[in-house]
Scaffold this active site. Structure first.
Site, PDB file in Angstrom:
ATOM      1  N   GLY A  71       0.834  -1.203   0.000  1.00  0.00           N
ATOM      2  CA  GLY A  71       0.000   0.000   0.000  1.00  0.00           C
ATOM      3  C   GLY A  71       0.864   1.247   0.000  1.00  0.00           C
ATOM      4  N   GLY A 120      -0.174  -4.914   1.556  1.00  0.00           N
ATOM      5  CA  GLY A 120      -1.536  -4.717   1.083  1.00  0.00           C
ATOM      6  C   GLY A 120      -1.949  -5.699   0.018  1.00  0.00           C
ATOM      7  N   GLU A 143       6.771  -5.592   7.113  1.00  0.00           N
ATOM      8  CA  GLU A 143       6.469  -4.318   7.775  1.00  0.00           C
ATOM      9  C   GLU A 143       7.415  -3.959   8.916  1.00  0.00           C
ATOM     10  OE1 GLU A 143       2.975  -5.511   5.474  1.00  0.00           O
ATOM     11  OE2 GLU A 143       4.245  -6.580   6.903  1.00  0.00           O
ATOM     12  N   ASP A 151      -0.225  -5.641   9.015  1.00  0.00           N
ATOM     13  CA  ASP A 151      -1.640  -5.261   9.145  1.00  0.00           C
ATOM     14  C   ASP A 151      -2.459  -5.942   8.047  1.00  0.00           C
ATOM     15  OD1 ASP A 151      -0.516  -3.653   7.111  1.00  0.00           O
ATOM     16  OD2 ASP A 151      -1.983  -2.065   7.461  1.00  0.00           O
TER      17      ASP A 151
END
Length: 429
Positions: A71, A120, A143, A151
């Site tokens: 993302g 993402g 991440e 996430d």
């Protein structure tokens, strides 16, 4: 705002193939990384396709090198730095809602995770019913290396993996490749990359038959299930390598027993000690071939975990522990992650990681705190406290109820009207 830049009209392309609808990610220079406009467009498309009875399969793909590399976190951090935290939050809020909506689609959802699939991109694929990898798939959740946490529902799909593979992937950013993605359970099917177009054409043809009743010679009329049709089609293209019983030398599963032991530790410090121990054991391994393989693997594990922010590493391990012990569903995980996200946006770690890796690209983040010893349990606990804003997600049963009501409205508004118009036209002839 960087994450809201006006998209080119083709950042998400749509292809109509009879009952099959394709959403094609088209930001090749950014490895198809998602921005806010793309997420909004995908949510809109999925909602429209879900309620149209003549559409029975949704397929999402990228290309040429990546399915989706993540993302637009760089844009989000730039928003926060410019005092636009609410706009930065909007990207994640929309993305997490999309992850939950994908999970609850009644229409078969096929993600062709060919090439790079990270962050993402995992959220866009791994919550769907059909996750199709190829020999070119490279899947990771890196991440921690940017001072963040896995996430997009990572709490859910990582905590469900067996043999403590989830903590290993989360803490080190290790890249699963090809067959390992299938063997881990993150992918449901595997096809050769050069047959992807043939697979799409076969799905188009086969799913067309799922729209109609099929009469058999026994006199019984049956309806073909689209989901079963998708599964059967994908299996028919699965390469023989997917059925191998011998573990290749480059497979993570060659080390799965040691991974289970090392990453089953309760603290990051204990995990790192376990990695050091595995390096030592590898040096003493009697077979020189496997000695080199094992040493290289565990040295890579050490290098991967050392790239992570000390704070992010400890928060991530706690994140997966909470999700696993409480057997949290995806909705609960996304709500927890939205709280965590806001705390990360308020602190220095995420900003510094994005600066070092994605903006200045000096690859030398100055973490705060700088060491694992400086990260206290109290610091970690704060990342799970309620935040300024809560993520509102409907319960799964409410989504299904809403889908049924909308489909009924859609049928009356469009399909019955079309039937009535057609009848009137026939009467006039």
């Amino acid at each position: 705002m960087a994450s809201q830049t006006s998209p080119g009209p083709k950042e998400v392309e749509v292809q109509v193939l009879a009952p099959l609808r394709q959403a094609i990610l088209n930001r090749p220079k950014a490895l198809n990384s998602l921005n806010l406009n793309m997420v909004k467009e995908l949510r809109k498309l999925f909602a429209e396709w879900e309620v149209q009875s003549h559409i029975n399969t949704i397929l999402v793909k990228g290309g040429p090198k990546a399915f989706c590399a993540g993302g637009d976190v760089k844009g989000v951090i730039q928003d926060v730095a410019a005092g636009k935290k609410s706009e930065g939050l909007q990207f994640f809020r929309e993305e997490y809602k999309m992850n939950w909506e994908i999970k609850n689609l009644a229409t078969p959802y096929v993600a062709m995770i060919d090439g790079i699939t990270m962050g993402g991109g995992c959220g866009l694929s791994l919550h769907g019913g059909f996750r199709v990898c190829t020999e070119r798939t490279v899947l990771a959740m890196p991440e921690c290396a940017i001072g963040f946490f896995p996430d997009v529902g990572g709490s859910h799909f990582l905590s469900k993996l067996e043999n403590n593979l989830g903590p290993m992937l989360a803490l080190t950013g290790y890249r699963l490749k090809g067959l390992d993605v299938l063997m881990s359970g993150l992918a449901t099917h595997m096809i050769p990359s050069d047959l992807s177009i043939a697979v799409e054409k076969r799905l188009q043809f086969q799913c067309g038959h799922a729209l109609t009743d099929v009469s058999h010679t026994d006199g019984i009329t049956r309806v073909i299930d689209p989901g079963q049709m998708v599964h059967d089609t994908l299996v028919s293209f699965q390469p023989l390598s997917a059925f191998k019983t011998e573990i290749p030398d480059d497979s993570v599963f060659l080390h799965i027993n040691e991974i289970d032991q090392v990453y089953g530790a309760k603290t990051v410090e204990e995990i790192i000690a376990g990695i050091h121990n595995q390096i030592q054991l590898a040096e003493e391994y009697p077979n020189p071939h496997y000695r080199d393989i094992k040493k290289k693997f565990w040295e890579g594990q050490l290098a991967g975990i050392n790239k992570g922010s000390p704070l992010a590493l400890k928060v991530t391990l706690e994140q997966l522990r909470r999700a696993g012990e409480a057997n949290m569903d995806l909705r609960e995980c996304l709500i927890m992650e939205y709280r965590m996200l806001q705390h990360f946006l308020d602190g220095p770690t995420f900003k510094e990681g994005v600066r070092a890796v994605l903006i200045d690209k000096d690859q030398s983040p100055r973490w705060e705190p700088a060491t694992l010893e400086e990260v206290t349990d109290e610091m970690v606990a704060k990342y799970f406290e309620p935040a300024e804003e809560e993520l509102e997600l409907p319960l799964a049963k409410d989504i299904l109820r809403g889908q049924a009501a909308y489909k009924e409205w859609y049928r009356k508004r469009f399909i019955e009207n079309e039937d009535a118009d057609a009848e009137q036209q026939r009467a006039r002839l």
